[in-house]
Design an enzyme around this catalytic site. Structure first.
Site, mmCIF file in Angstrom:
data_model
loop_
_atom_site.group_PDB
_atom_site.id
_atom_site.type_symbol
_atom_site.label_atom_id
_atom_site.label_comp_id
_atom_site.label_asym_id
_atom_site.label_seq_id
_atom_site.Cartn_x
_atom_site.Cartn_y
_atom_site.Cartn_z
ATOM 1 N N SER A 39 0.789 -1.157 -0.040
ATOM 2 C CA SER A 39 0.069 0.008 0.081
ATOM 3 C C SER A 39 0.812 1.345 0.123
ATOM 4 O O SER A 39 2.006 1.250 0.537
ATOM 5 C CB SER A 39 -0.887 -0.076 1.309
ATOM 6 O OG SER A 39 -1.397 1.196 1.250
ATOM 7 N N TYR A 74 -2.494 -0.599 10.519
ATOM 8 C CA TYR A 74 -2.511 -0.974 9.201
ATOM 9 C C TYR A 74 -1.333 -0.641 8.492
ATOM 10 O O TYR A 74 -0.627 -1.401 7.715
ATOM 11 C CB TYR A 74 -3.991 -0.393 8.550
ATOM 12 C CG TYR A 74 -3.995 -0.726 7.050
ATOM 13 C CD1 TYR A 74 -4.595 -1.613 6.589
ATOM 14 C CD2 TYR A 74 -3.537 0.410 6.187
ATOM 15 C CE1 TYR A 74 -4.757 -2.122 5.070
ATOM 16 C CE2 TYR A 74 -3.708 0.186 4.707
ATOM 17 C CZ TYR A 74 -4.245 -1.210 4.286
ATOM 18 O OH TYR A 74 -4.410 -1.386 2.798
#
Length: 678
Positions: A555, A568
């Site tokens: 990501s 995350y």
């Protein structure tokens, strides 16, 4: 509109081809004769409709028929140059075609056009081939069928065989068909129904005779210690050996694999005579073209360890390649095609089962089905007599036939990822599903791994049959579940070449709101999960010795500090560094490790639909439905990132144009300056 004769032919063919006792996949051919009005002359013209080259009876449709003018085809007899030049007649069939479209005429066309019968079936039933390959097949044919079926000595398929059968039918008006030595059966009739009845009568009569008269234990007594392992142990052993076997079968070119542990295979390998019979090889041309002239057989009992089996298989593979080279050298002529590959297409492991290989899953599966056919043939022949297949010189004449070579050369070019097996986690939706679909579209076999088995199987079914995609259940945070998923992949397709670590989740919470459980859950799925999946897959890749690809769907958050996602972002940063660490470690095995860094992918995302989207929308002060547009507007290109964009990046990293790139992270975020890699 389909001619009635052609329509009846298609219906008959589909019925015959639907039952494996009648013929093998893509094996045999059928025909019908009838009349149509010639659009040029307005006069009636006699036509032959015959299954074209490469078709399958069970799925035959009108487009799979070759349509020829009978008068022109039968006139070829007058210009036939003799058996030494009979191959030239195949090209002549093109000058007999009627109309446009349709399939190319096969080598067996002469069998249908020259035989004086309106309807002809040529089939490869196990029971019929058992008679055809028995040492005393001619005598057995007379005993089993009386004078209703005539023996035809072995001859390679072609124009001369058509002439031979035509002559035999003419001399035996009482006959309804013939047994072709070493090959199969042919039957005929005045109507489509009669031809089908005659075919089935020959098949069923042979099967009944074998069942009644076969001696006990046609494969010999049980071989001590060679019985089948219990199912769970058997399949675990198969999964442990599969990557090594696939690598050995892919020394010349990459292959996809298929595993079979049916009773026919296990019983054959448990019997004392299986080494002798396997060494004799298959006989029917359709069989050995799919399986090679003979299989590789592991000569160790199931009690041997995986390590012992692996070492012995490696030795046997070297011997197999030497033996195949000898077979080629003994039989090749100056005008023979070049050797196509020396690796086995069928590998037999006592107590475990059969591994078969091909250029794709269907070809690998069908090769296994053909060897089961061969086992059935050997059982029938040995039960009545002695199995005596055609000799190796005749096998070579077919395997390296110029016509067969031309047929292979006409095959379409493989897709970029052909022969590659991909395992994609979190693949039932969003990025994972789009990636799986892209990889399959580019030729890969795909294993859809997801926490939900039902959703994984639904996603796989949407891609295609189990020859293309299968769905498996996996909790990537559970090492045993991960190993089971990798085992399922290697049993489905022979091994694994390409792993996409996509499984993920996210909870949008600030540091003070993030619980220890929140932290552990996200790190278990993404950091630990990616580690476990890569570790298990790498074991298989290293055993295969075929290289491979691992792609982490990381990501932009692995390098970009956004609010309220500490767990995350940290897990994604862990994934991002795994890419670098494992690229350095696995490169020695030819395994590339790369990553893709998306921005927020809203469309189709299970993460966003599961609450992350609502939380992120609240953080940014926008409506959840506008989140994709919001993300787009903060990018340099002002474009929303979709699952297909990530899938495209994965394909590029694993495709033929990026063979020298490893340790790379590819941003797919439409341009987020804060996430630029430095």
């Amino acid at each position: 509109m389909t001619n009635p004769a052609a329509a009846a032919l298609i219906a008959r063919s589909n019925r015959l081809g639907a039952d494996p006792k009648n013929t093998n996949y893509a094996g045999g051919n059928t025909s019908a004769q009838g009349t149509e009005t010639d659009p040029v002359t307005g006069e009636a013209v006699e036509l032959l409709w015959v299954k074209g080259s490469g078709g399958d009876l069970g799925t035959l449709a009108e487009k799979g028929l070759a349509v020829l003018r009978l008068d022109r085809m039968r006139a070829l007899v007058d210009v036939y140059p003799g058996v030494e030049r009979e191959d030239e007649m195949v090209a002549a069939f093109d000058y007999c075609l009627h109309g446009k479209g349709g399939a190319a005429p096969s080598i067996d066309t002469a069998m249908h056009g020259l035989v004086d019968a309106p309807h002809v079936d040529h089939l490869h039933p196990d029971s019929g081939i058992a008679i055809a390959t028995a040492a005393d097949g001619q005598e057995l044919t007379s005993t089993v069928f009386g004078d209703k079926v005539v023996w035809v000595p072995w001859r390679r398929p072609g124009f001369q065989l058509g002439l031979d059968i035509a002559e035999i039918k003419g001399k035996n008006p009482q006959a309804v068909g013939c047994v072709l030595g070493g090959h199969g059966i042919t039957a005929w009739g005045d109507t489509s129904e009669e031809a089908e009845q005659h075919s089935l009568w020959i098949i069923d009569t042979a099967a009944a005779y074998i069942a009644e008269h076969s001696r006990p234990e046609p494969f010999g007594p049980a071989l001590d210690g060679y019985g089948a392992l219990p199912e769970v142990e058997r399949r675990a052993r198969a999964a442990a050996l599969a990557p090594t076997i696939r690598g050995l079968a892919s020394a010349d070119r990459p292959m996809v694999g298929h595993f079979t542990d049916t009773a026919e295979v296990l019983d054959f390998l448990a019997a004392a005579e299986h080494p002798r019979l396997a060494a004799l090889g298959t006989s029917c041309p359709d069989h050995f073209l799919r399986t090679k002239v003979k299989p590789l057989v592991l000569d160790l009992p199931p009690t041997a360890t995986v390590e012992e089996c692996t070492a012995r298989l490696e030795e046997l593979a070297v011997a197999y390649r030497e033996d195949y080279q000898g077979y080629y050298d003994r039989n090749a002529t100056p005008d023979s095609p070049a050797i196509r590959g020396k690796d086995p297409l069928v590998v037999l492991v006592p107590g475990v089962g059969m591994f078969s290989f091909g250029k794709d899953k269907q070809t690998a599966r069908v090769a296994g089905e053909f060897y089961v056919n061969a086992i059935n043939v050997m059982r029938g022949a040995e039960g009545l007599s002695t199995y005596a297949p055609i000799d190796e010189a005749e096998k070579f004449r077919i395997e390296y036939w110029a016509l067969e070579e031309a047929k292979l050369q006409r095959m379409p070019a493989p897709k970029p990822l052909a022969t590659r097996v991909a395992l994609v986690t979190g693949a039932a939706s969003g990025i994972g599903r789009a990636t799986a679909e892209k990889l399959a579209a580019e030729g890969a076999c795909v294993v859809i791994a997801d926490l939900s088995l039902e959703k994984a199987q639904e996603a796989a079914a949407a891609i295609g049959s189990t020859d293309v995609a299968v769905g498996v259940q996996v909790d990537v945070s559970d090492a045993a579940a991960v190993q089971a998923a990798v085992d399922a992949a290697v049993l489905a397709f022979g091994g694994v070449d390409l792993v996409v670590n996509n499984a993920g989740l996210s909870l949008s919470r600030s540091l003070l709101e993030t619980t220890e459980a929140d932290w552990d859950r996200q790190h278990d799925v993404m950091a630990k999960g990616s580690f476990l999946v890569t570790q298990a897959a790498a074991r298989a890749m290293i055993a295969q010795q075929m290289g491979g690809d691992v792609v982490y769907i990381s990501s932009k958050n692995s390098v970009f500090a956004g609010p309220n996602n500490v767990a995350y972002g940290a897990a994604k940063a862990d994934q991002a560094h795994q890419v670098r660490l494992l690229a350095a470690e696995l490169g020695a095995h030819g395994i590339k490790v790369n990553g893709v860094n998306p921005d927020g992918v809203v469309q189709g995302s299970g993460i966003f639909a599961g609450g992350w989207g609502a939380n992120r929308a609240e953080v940014y002060g926008v409506e959840e439905k506008d989140l994709g547009a919001f993300y787009a507007q903060r990018t340099i290109l002002k474009r929303e990132v979709l699952p297909s964009h990530i899938a495209n990046a994965v394909f590029v990293l694993c495709g033929p144009e990026m063979t020298h790139t490893t340790g790379l992270h590819v941003p797919v975020d439409a341009g987020v300056a804060a996430a630029f890699l430095r």
